[in-house]
Every structure is written in structure tokens, then in C-alpha cells.
Scaffold this motif. Structure first.
Motif, PDB file in Angstrom:
ATOM      1  N   THR A  25       0.866  -1.163   0.075  1.00 21.96           N
ATOM      2  CA  THR A  25       0.115  -0.096   0.055  1.00 21.96           C
ATOM      3  C   THR A  25       0.713   1.432  -0.184  1.00 21.96           C
ATOM      4  O   THR A  25       2.137   1.163   0.408  1.00 21.96           O
ATOM      5  CB  THR A  25      -0.974   0.046   1.263  1.00 21.96           C
ATOM      6  OG1 THR A  25      -0.130  -0.250   2.425  1.00 21.96           O
ATOM      7  CG2 THR A  25      -2.038  -1.002   1.079  1.00 21.96           C
ATOM      8  N   TYR A  26       0.293   2.297  -0.364  1.00 20.27           N
ATOM      9  CA  TYR A  26       1.208   3.533  -0.500  1.00 20.27           C
ATOM     10  C   TYR A  26       2.414   3.641  -1.178  1.00 20.27           C
ATOM     11  O   TYR A  26       3.263   4.318  -0.636  1.00 20.27           O
ATOM     12  CB  TYR A  26       1.183   4.107   1.117  1.00 20.27           C
ATOM     13  CG  TYR A  26      -0.415   4.075   1.730  1.00 20.27           C
ATOM     14  CD1 TYR A  26      -1.298   4.791   1.150  1.00 20.27           C
ATOM     15  CD2 TYR A  26      -0.378   3.129   2.891  1.00 20.27           C
ATOM     16  CE1 TYR A  26      -2.686   4.560   1.917  1.00 20.27           C
ATOM     17  CE2 TYR A  26      -1.710   3.146   3.234  1.00 20.27           C
ATOM     18  CZ  TYR A  26      -2.759   3.763   3.087  1.00 20.27           C
ATOM     19  OH  TYR A  26      -4.134   3.909   3.519  1.00 20.27           O
ATOM     20  N   GLY A  27       2.665   2.945  -2.173  1.00 28.17           N
ATOM     21  CA  GLY A  27       3.887   3.006  -3.011  1.00 28.17           C
ATOM     22  C   GLY A  27       5.098   2.640  -2.039  1.00 28.17           C
ATOM     23  O   GLY A  27       6.231   2.599  -2.211  1.00 28.17           O
TER      24      GLY A  27
ATOM     25  N   CYS B 280       3.971  -2.087   8.477  1.00 27.70           N
ATOM     26  CA  CYS B 280       2.550  -1.986   8.720  1.00 27.70           C
ATOM     27  C   CYS B 280       2.152  -3.424   8.893  1.00 27.70           C
ATOM     28  O   CYS B 280       2.373  -4.082   9.790  1.00 27.70           O
ATOM     29  CB  CYS B 280       1.851  -1.054   7.773  1.00 27.70           C
ATOM     30  SG  CYS B 280       0.302  -0.559   8.736  1.00 27.70           S
ATOM     31  N   ALA B 281       1.425  -4.096   7.859  1.00 25.00           N
ATOM     32  CA  ALA B 281       0.987  -5.253   7.948  1.00 25.00           C
ATOM     33  C   ALA B 281       2.245  -6.047   7.996  1.00 25.00           C
ATOM     34  O   ALA B 281       2.327  -6.988   8.783  1.00 25.00           O
ATOM     35  CB  ALA B 281       0.193  -5.784   6.534  1.00 25.00           C
ATOM     36  N   GLY B 282       3.581  -5.529   7.855  1.00 23.15           N
ATOM     37  CA  GLY B 282       4.892  -6.341   7.790  1.00 23.15           C
ATOM     38  C   GLY B 282       5.272  -6.590   9.371  1.00 23.15           C
ATOM     39  O   GLY B 282       5.403  -7.671   9.802  1.00 23.15           O
TER      40      GLY B 282
ATOM     41  N   SER C 289     -10.128   1.766  17.081  1.00 26.26           N
ATOM     42  CA  SER C 289     -10.062   3.158  16.025  1.00 26.26           C
ATOM     43  C   SER C 289      -8.914   2.841  15.199  1.00 26.26           C
ATOM     44  O   SER C 289      -7.934   2.295  15.854  1.00 26.26           O
ATOM     45  CB  SER C 289     -10.049   4.220  16.801  1.00 26.26           C
ATOM     46  OG  SER C 289      -8.963   4.363  17.607  1.00 26.26           O
ATOM     47  N   ARG C 290      -9.198   3.187  14.257  1.00 23.65           N
ATOM     48  CA  ARG C 290      -7.986   3.512  12.938  1.00 23.65           C
ATOM     49  C   ARG C 290      -7.000   4.622  13.468  1.00 23.65           C
ATOM     50  O   ARG C 290      -7.479   5.508  13.844  1.00 23.65           O
ATOM     51  CB  ARG C 290      -8.465   3.525  11.766  1.00 23.65           C
ATOM     52  CG  ARG C 290      -8.916   2.265  11.040  1.00 23.65           C
ATOM     53  CD  ARG C 290      -9.309   2.156   9.737  1.00 23.65           C
ATOM     54  NE  ARG C 290      -7.902   2.168   8.890  1.00 23.65           N
ATOM     55  CZ  ARG C 290      -7.434   0.828   8.773  1.00 23.65           C
ATOM     56  NH1 ARG C 290      -7.914  -0.231   9.180  1.00 23.65           N
ATOM     57  NH2 ARG C 290      -6.336   0.676   8.126  1.00 23.65           N
ATOM     58  N   ALA C 291      -5.729   4.154  13.262  1.00 19.01           N
ATOM     59  CA  ALA C 291      -4.671   5.363  13.470  1.00 19.01           C
ATOM     60  C   ALA C 291      -4.245   5.944  11.984  1.00 19.01           C
ATOM     61  O   ALA C 291      -3.649   5.203  11.414  1.00 19.01           O
ATOM     62  CB  ALA C 291      -3.522   4.648  14.396  1.00 19.01           C
TER      63      ALA C 291
ATOM     64  N   GLU D  31       0.649   7.012   8.885  1.00 18.52           N
ATOM     65  CA  GLU D  31       0.001   5.845   9.300  1.00 18.52           C
ATOM     66  C   GLU D  31      -1.329   5.697   9.038  1.00 18.52           C
ATOM     67  O   GLU D  31      -1.963   6.645   8.754  1.00 18.52           O
ATOM     68  CB  GLU D  31       0.262   5.621  10.887  1.00 18.52           C
ATOM     69  CG  GLU D  31      -0.016   6.584  11.394  1.00 18.52           C
ATOM     70  CD  GLU D  31      -0.014   6.321  13.010  1.00 18.52           C
ATOM     71  OE1 GLU D  31       0.307   5.399  13.499  1.00 18.52           O
ATOM     72  OE2 GLU D  31      -0.038   7.327  13.960  1.00 18.52           O
ATOM     73  N   ASN D  32      -1.844   4.341   8.604  1.00 16.87           N
ATOM     74  CA  ASN D  32      -3.184   4.205   8.291  1.00 16.87           C
ATOM     75  C   ASN D  32      -3.419   2.702   8.917  1.00 16.87           C
ATOM     76  O   ASN D  32      -3.121   1.864   8.001  1.00 16.87           O
ATOM     77  CB  ASN D  32      -3.626   4.493   6.916  1.00 16.87           C
ATOM     78  CG  ASN D  32      -5.073   4.021   6.872  1.00 16.87           C
ATOM     79  OD1 ASN D  32      -5.834   3.698   7.725  1.00 16.87           O
ATOM     80  ND2 ASN D  32      -5.421   4.596   5.718  1.00 16.87           N
ATOM     81  N   HIS D  33      -3.638   2.450  10.228  1.00 16.13           N
ATOM     82  CA  HIS D  33      -3.827   0.981  10.611  1.00 16.13           C
ATOM     83  C   HIS D  33      -4.574   1.046  11.707  1.00 16.13           C
ATOM     84  O   HIS D  33      -4.855   2.077  12.436  1.00 16.13           O
ATOM     85  CB  HIS D  33      -2.310   0.349  10.806  1.00 16.13           C
ATOM     86  CG  HIS D  33      -1.618   1.057  11.868  1.00 16.13           C
ATOM     87  ND1 HIS D  33      -1.835   0.722  13.102  1.00 16.13           N
ATOM     88  CD2 HIS D  33      -0.980   2.474  11.839  1.00 16.13           C
ATOM     89  CE1 HIS D  33      -0.864   1.899  13.867  1.00 16.13           C
ATOM     90  NE2 HIS D  33      -0.585   2.651  13.105  1.00 16.13           N
TER      91      HIS D  33
HETATM   92  N1  GLN Z   1      -4.287  -4.403   8.100  1.00 12.04           N
HETATM   93  C1  GLN Z   1      -3.541  -3.779   9.086  1.00 12.04           C
HETATM   94  C2  GLN Z   1      -4.222  -2.568   9.954  1.00 12.04           C
HETATM   95  O1  GLN Z   1      -5.119  -2.125   9.580  1.00 12.04           O
HETATM   96  C3  GLN Z   1      -2.474  -3.274   8.318  1.00 12.04           C
HETATM   97  C4  GLN Z   1      -2.656  -1.966   7.489  1.00 12.04           C
HETATM   98  C5  GLN Z   1      -1.581  -1.473   6.515  1.00 12.04           C
HETATM   99  O2  GLN Z   1      -0.832  -2.093   6.301  1.00 12.04           O
HETATM  100  N2  GLN Z   1      -1.704  -0.179   6.148  1.00 12.04           N
HETATM  101  O3  GLN Z   1      -3.958  -2.684  11.015  1.00 12.04           O
END
Ligand code: GLN
Length: 238
Positions: free
Chosen positions: A18-20, A94-96, A127-129, A150-152
């Protein structure tokens, strides 16, 4: 080095990117070749075996479903884990960071086993950050501020074998207090941007780990401008 070139594995860019985030691999390659260090990117797509011979592995972000498919694939094809066992350098974004841990619990409350590369667990928070992040180095690992966005939904708890990458000044990171993880030569972060174009000091740290030599200085005015601009937009001058 496994060949005459530093091989940078871009791991499952079709699922995790995601996001390049593929830009992290490009930055590693460019910052090496510009200094005369031969380097190349090896794309490893979903469905393909994962070689254990690369020098650096780069894993990007992805949503819950994509990261579940990815972790299954990487457990079935454990080349990266074998490479980690012999000290290869690994970046997870992130997902990593979530799939590198012992387990992660998704927003649907289903828990999946991770790759066990770092001593951590992750779970979906309430909540999402989302937004810009500014953080300072933990344990003097790198110079200057860490910046990114960040978006997770995930929150990550580190065990005693993993240490944080940074302390959060703005944003959430792992838990609102610390950001990322470092364990041996595995470095993880929640930050996109991508993180390495925005933080060349982290790219050079990974290059130093992979080559065994501190790379020569490489100051790019465009990078300094970008970092200054983004830090200002987050309300923290560099
Ligand atoms: N799926 C994960 C989350 O939302 C990771 C998101 C991401 O890699 N941007 O926490």
C-alpha cells in the motif's frame, strides 16, 4: 553478499504494497548504486517460491485479508525466515510488523499465527490510527527524526527480545508511545511515505547491516526539503 550484487527481495508486492511501499526497495537500490555498490531488486510475487539467498527483504503494508493471504504464503515458502536465521536484513512495514510477530488478531477478532521473526503480538484496536507520525530514535539507533504517515487499526505489543525503533511524538505507531521494532537485523515500522525515501538514515542503516560497511554520505537536497515540509505539516520542526 550472496552474488556480486546486493539482492533486495521485494516480497509479495502484489499483496503487500500500500501507499507505494515498493519505493523502499527502489531507495535501497538507488542509494547503493549511486555509491558504486552493485544492487538489484528481485520481485517475489504471490504464488512464487521465496528464495533464501537474498541480502535484504522488503515487506510492505496491506489490509487484513491481503496480509492473511501473505502470511500463509510465507509460512508455506519459508525462504525469508531461513534467510533471517543466517542474518539477512529485513524491513517490514505496517502489515509487515504484524505478520512478523508471533500472532495477529484481525478486526474480525480472528487470530492468525505470524512468522515468529520478532517477539511481538498484534491485535486490532478500537479505532484506526491515521495521519502523520513523528518519532525520535530509541536507543540512539539512527540520527534525526523518523517521519511518515500511518493508516492502520493494529496495535503491537513487543516482548523482551524486540526493542522499539522509536518513541512517538506525534501519532500512534505501535500503541501511542513506541513505534516499530528492531530485533537483530529485522527492522519494522508502521510508517508509510514510503518510509525509506522520507528517512534515508534508516535506508543507510539497512545498507550498513547488509554490506558490513557504513555507506559514504549522500545528501540529497530534495529529500531534506521533503522531510522539512512533512515535519512542519505535523507541527514539529526538524
Ligand atoms: N491491516 C492492518 C491494519 O489495518 C495493516 C494496514 C496497513 O498495512 N496499512 O492494522
Amino acid at each position: 553478499m550472496s552474488t556480486n550484487k546486493v539482492q533486495i527481495a521485494l516480497v509479495l508486492p502484489d499483496l503487500l504494497g500500500t501507499y507505494g511501499d515498493f519505493g523502499n526497495a527502489v531507495v535501497l537500490e538507488k542509494r547503493m548504486t549511486w555509491r558504486g555498490i552493485p544492487a538489484e531488486i528481485v520481485n517475489i510475487r504471490f504464488g512464487e517460491p521465496v528464495p533464501n539467498s537474498c541480502d535484504i527483504y522488503v515487506v510492505g503494508g496491506g489490509e487484513d485479508t491481503a496480509q492473511t493471504l501473505a502470511v500463509r504464503h510465507l509460512r508455506d515458502h519459508p525462504g525469508m525466515q531461513h534467510a533471517a536465521a543466517r542474518g539477512a536484513v529485513i524491513l517490514g512495514v505496517c502489515a509487515g510488523i504484524q505478520i512478523f510477530g508471533e500472532s495477529f488478531t484481525r478486526a474480525d477478532q480472528v487470530t492468525h499465527p505470524g512468522l515468529g521473526l520478532i517477539d511481538s503480538t498484534s491485535h486490532a484496536g478500537g479505532s484506526r490510527a491515521i495521519g502523520e507520525v513523528i518519532a525520535t530514535a530509541a536507543g540512539g539507533l539512527f540520527e534525526g527524526l523518523l517521519t511518515g504517515f500511518e493508516n492502520h487499526q493494529g496495535r503491537t505489543v513487543l516482548g523482551p527480545s524486540a526493542r522499539p525503533l522509536a518513541h512517538v511524538k506525534v501519532g500512534t505507531g505501535n500503541d501511542g508511545s513506541v513505534e516499530g521494532a528492531v530485533q537483530g537485523r529485522i527492522l519494522c515500522t508502521y510508517l508509510h511515505g514510503p518510509v525509506l525515501p522520507r528517512n534515508p538514515q534508516i535506508a543507510d542503516l539497512l545498507i550498513e547491516w547488509a554490506t558490513g560497511t557504513k555507506p559514504a554520505p549522500l545528501d540529497l537536497p530534495a529529500v531534506t526539503r521533503l522531510r522539512t515540509e512533512r515535519a512542519k505539516s505535523a507541527g514539529v520542526p526538524l
